[in-house]
Design a protein around this motif. Structure first.
Motif, PDB file in Angstrom:
ATOM      1  N   UNK A 149       0.832  -1.207   0.000  1.00 37.91           N
ATOM      2  CA  UNK A 149       0.000   0.000   0.000  1.00 37.91           C
ATOM      3  C   UNK A 149       0.864   1.253   0.000  1.00 37.91           C
ATOM      4  N   UNK A 150       1.800   1.332   0.922  1.00 38.29           N
ATOM      5  CA  UNK A 150       2.681   2.493   1.000  1.00 38.29           C
ATOM      6  C   UNK A 150       3.575   2.563  -0.234  1.00 38.29           C
ATOM      7  N   UNK A 151       4.041   1.427  -0.717  1.00 39.86           N
ATOM      8  CA  UNK A 151       4.919   1.416  -1.883  1.00 39.86           C
ATOM      9  C   UNK A 151       4.216   1.933  -3.126  1.00 39.86           C
ATOM     10  N   UNK A 152       2.939   1.613  -3.286  1.00 41.59           N
ATOM     11  CA  UNK A 152       2.192   2.119  -4.440  1.00 41.59           C
ATOM     12  C   UNK A 152       2.097   3.638  -4.394  1.00 41.59           C
ATOM     13  N   UNK A 153       1.827   4.187  -3.194  1.00 39.17           N
ATOM     14  CA  UNK A 153       1.790   5.642  -3.062  1.00 39.17           C
ATOM     15  C   UNK A 153       3.165   6.242  -3.329  1.00 39.17           C
ATOM     16  N   UNK A 154       4.208   5.607  -2.820  1.00 35.13           N
ATOM     17  CA  UNK A 154       5.563   6.098  -3.069  1.00 35.13           C
ATOM     18  C   UNK A 154       5.894   6.050  -4.561  1.00 35.13           C
ATOM     19  N   UNK A 155       5.504   4.970  -5.236  1.00 34.17           N
ATOM     20  CA  UNK A 155       5.765   4.857  -6.669  1.00 34.17           C
ATOM     21  C   UNK A 155       5.090   5.993  -7.437  1.00 34.17           C
ATOM     22  N   UNK A 156       3.871   6.323  -7.047  1.00 30.33           N
ATOM     23  CA  UNK A 156       3.191   7.451  -7.682  1.00 30.33           C
ATOM     24  C   UNK A 156       4.000   8.728  -7.489  1.00 30.33           C
ATOM     25  N   UNK A 157       4.524   8.932  -6.273  1.00 33.14           N
ATOM     26  CA  UNK A 157       5.351  10.096  -6.014  1.00 33.14           C
ATOM     27  C   UNK A 157       6.598  10.119  -6.880  1.00 33.14           C
ATOM     28  N   UNK A 158       7.229   8.976  -7.061  1.00 34.25           N
ATOM     29  CA  UNK A 158       8.432   8.923  -7.895  1.00 34.25           C
ATOM     30  C   UNK A 158       8.131   9.373  -9.316  1.00 34.25           C
ATOM     31  N   UNK A 159       6.895   9.144  -9.766  1.00 36.25           N
ATOM     32  CA  UNK A 159       6.481   9.561 -11.104  1.00 36.25           C
ATOM     33  C   UNK A 159       5.894  10.977 -11.113  1.00 36.25           C
ATOM     34  N   UNK A 160       5.983  11.678  -9.967  1.00 40.47           N
ATOM     35  CA  UNK A 160       5.567  13.070  -9.928  1.00 40.47           C
ATOM     36  C   UNK A 160       4.108  13.309  -9.608  1.00 40.47           C
ATOM     37  N   UNK A 161       3.401  12.273  -9.133  1.00 33.84           N
ATOM     38  CA  UNK A 161       1.988  12.418  -8.783  1.00 33.84           C
ATOM     39  C   UNK A 161       1.852  12.460  -7.265  1.00 33.84           C
ATOM     40  N   UNK A 162       1.261  13.515  -6.686  1.00 33.88           N
ATOM     41  CA  UNK A 162       1.047  13.559  -5.233  1.00 33.88           C
ATOM     42  C   UNK A 162       0.309  12.304  -4.767  1.00 33.88           C
ATOM     43  N   UNK A 163       0.557  11.884  -3.521  1.00 30.09           N
ATOM     44  CA  UNK A 163       0.010  10.589  -3.119  1.00 30.09           C
ATOM     45  C   UNK A 163      -0.240  10.495  -1.620  1.00 30.09           C
ATOM     46  N   UNK A 164      -1.196   9.607  -1.286  1.00 29.65           N
ATOM     47  CA  UNK A 164      -1.570   9.303   0.094  1.00 29.65           C
ATOM     48  C   UNK A 164      -1.780   7.796   0.200  1.00 29.65           C
ATOM     49  N   UNK A 165      -1.238   7.170   1.239  1.00 28.23           N
ATOM     50  CA  UNK A 165      -1.515   5.770   1.573  1.00 28.23           C
ATOM     51  C   UNK A 165      -2.412   5.748   2.803  1.00 28.23           C
ATOM     52  N   UNK A 166      -3.337   4.788   2.868  1.00 34.18           N
ATOM     53  CA  UNK A 166      -4.266   4.750   3.994  1.00 34.18           C
ATOM     54  C   UNK A 166      -4.573   3.318   4.407  1.00 34.18           C
ATOM     55  N   UNK A 167      -4.645   3.089   5.733  1.00 32.49           N
ATOM     56  CA  UNK A 167      -4.816   1.736   6.276  1.00 32.49           C
ATOM     57  C   UNK A 167      -5.713   1.757   7.509  1.00 32.49           C
ATOM     58  N   UNK A 168      -6.461   0.670   7.688  1.00 36.88           N
ATOM     59  CA  UNK A 168      -7.156   0.366   8.942  1.00 36.88           C
ATOM     60  C   UNK A 168      -6.213  -0.525   9.743  1.00 36.88           C
TER      61      UNK A 168
END
Length: 310
Positions: free
Chosen positions: A127-146
């Motif tokens: 989950x966090x890695x997907x948000x980080x990957x988006x950031x690496x490509x220049x897209x702002x990002x948020x990861x969220x978990x219960x």
């Protein structure tokens, strides 16, 4: 489209309840949504990529139809037979422009994940890695978990996440300006004060947010640093007649160190923890300076980061 488009992904798979709960909540708020998620669960996959294999890409109109309102904003859902990071790369690096060119995202949301992504979990989390990957490509990002496995009621986590998203889109342009990083590492942080510089880093995809909601939400929001969590006795040794000695992961004994103003303590107190993270290593040219990351963790109104509220 009157509201900015959101790209959603996760690691629990396109049929997961956490993702669906968040989609319904965002759809009711009028957000156009495009989803690119793994076809199956990919928990703890980190930033793994599927190399040297073709990945099946499929539109899931059946799920989108069950989640959307007839008069609601656009909702397009796609599954990919790969990892969360595969999904983000496919979406940003050509998939969206081919399948839904009219849907240009302002931000990527990864989740809602079932289970905690606290402390060291951020090193392994899909989950966090997907948000980080988006950031690496220049897209702002948020990861969220219960942050529990004791129940799968995602309503409170969805409400908390949407509140953060609503605050985030207020400081972001309607379409991400740094997608695919046209200026590479020469992208500059703009601003005369810390707030402006933090928002600029968030816009560029260099700074992301990690949200963890508690088992029972009773204590508002807290903007905090990563805590310290230890997993003891996580490995189980087994002997089998066919393979001999084998090792496997099992339910571990978890120890959270009692450190104030950290995500572990916040969640254990019943608060939703919001943790700013650098998408890049500290010694990378685009890594967030320690002083700016500390400033980004300053709490503002209602416990949200000050740079989203003040």
């Amino acid at each position: 489209m009157s509201r900015p488009c959101l790209l959603l992904t996760n690691d629990d798979g396109i049929e997961s309840d956490g993702l669906h709960t968040l989609i319904r909540g965002l759809h009711e708020r009028g957000f156009p949504i495009v989803v690119v998620s793994p076809a199956t669960e990919q928990s703890a996959s980190g930033m793994r990529l599927s190399l040297r294999q073709n990945l099946k890409f499929e539109e899931r109109q059946d799920i989108a139809g069950s989640l959307s309102k007839p008069d609601g904003p656009p909702l397009r859902m796609f599954s990919l037979d790969g990892t969360p990071c595969d999904c983000v790369i496919v979406a940003i690096d050509g998939g969206l422009s081919h399948w839904v060119p009219e849907m240009k995202p302002a931000i990527c949301i990864s989740g809602i994940n079932q289970g905690p992504n606290l402390s060291v979990d951020v090193m392994h989390s899909g989950t966090v890695s997907a948000a980080r990957e988006a950031g690496l490509y220049g897209l702002p990002s948020i990861a969220t978990s219960l942050s529990t496995y004791q129940h799968s009621n995602f309503e409170d986590t969805s409400k908390a996440t949407i509140e953060v998203i609503e605050a985030a889109v207020e400081v972001l342009p309607p379409i991400a300006e740094n997608m695919l990083r046209p200026d590479g590492s020469k992208t500059e942080i703009h601003g005369g004060d810390n707030r402006e510089r933090i928002v600029s880093s968030f816009k560029n995809g260099d700074l992301m947010l990690n949200i963890n909601a508690p088992e029972t939400w009773t204590n508002g929001f807290q903007t905090v640093s990563l805590g310290v969590r230890w997993y003891h006795n996580a490995i189980e040794l087994a002997h089998t007649s066919t393979t001999g000695v084998a090792y496997g992961f099992k339910a571990a004994r978890i120890e959270d160190e009692d450190i104030p103003n950290t995500d572990c303590n916040a969640v254990n107190s019943g608060a939703v923890a919001i943790t700013p993270l650098s998408c890049w290593p500290a010694n990378h040219p685009l890594g967030i300076p320690q002083g700016l990351l500390e400033a980004a963790t300053k709490q503002g109104k209602n416990g949200l980061p000050f740079w989203l509220t003040d």
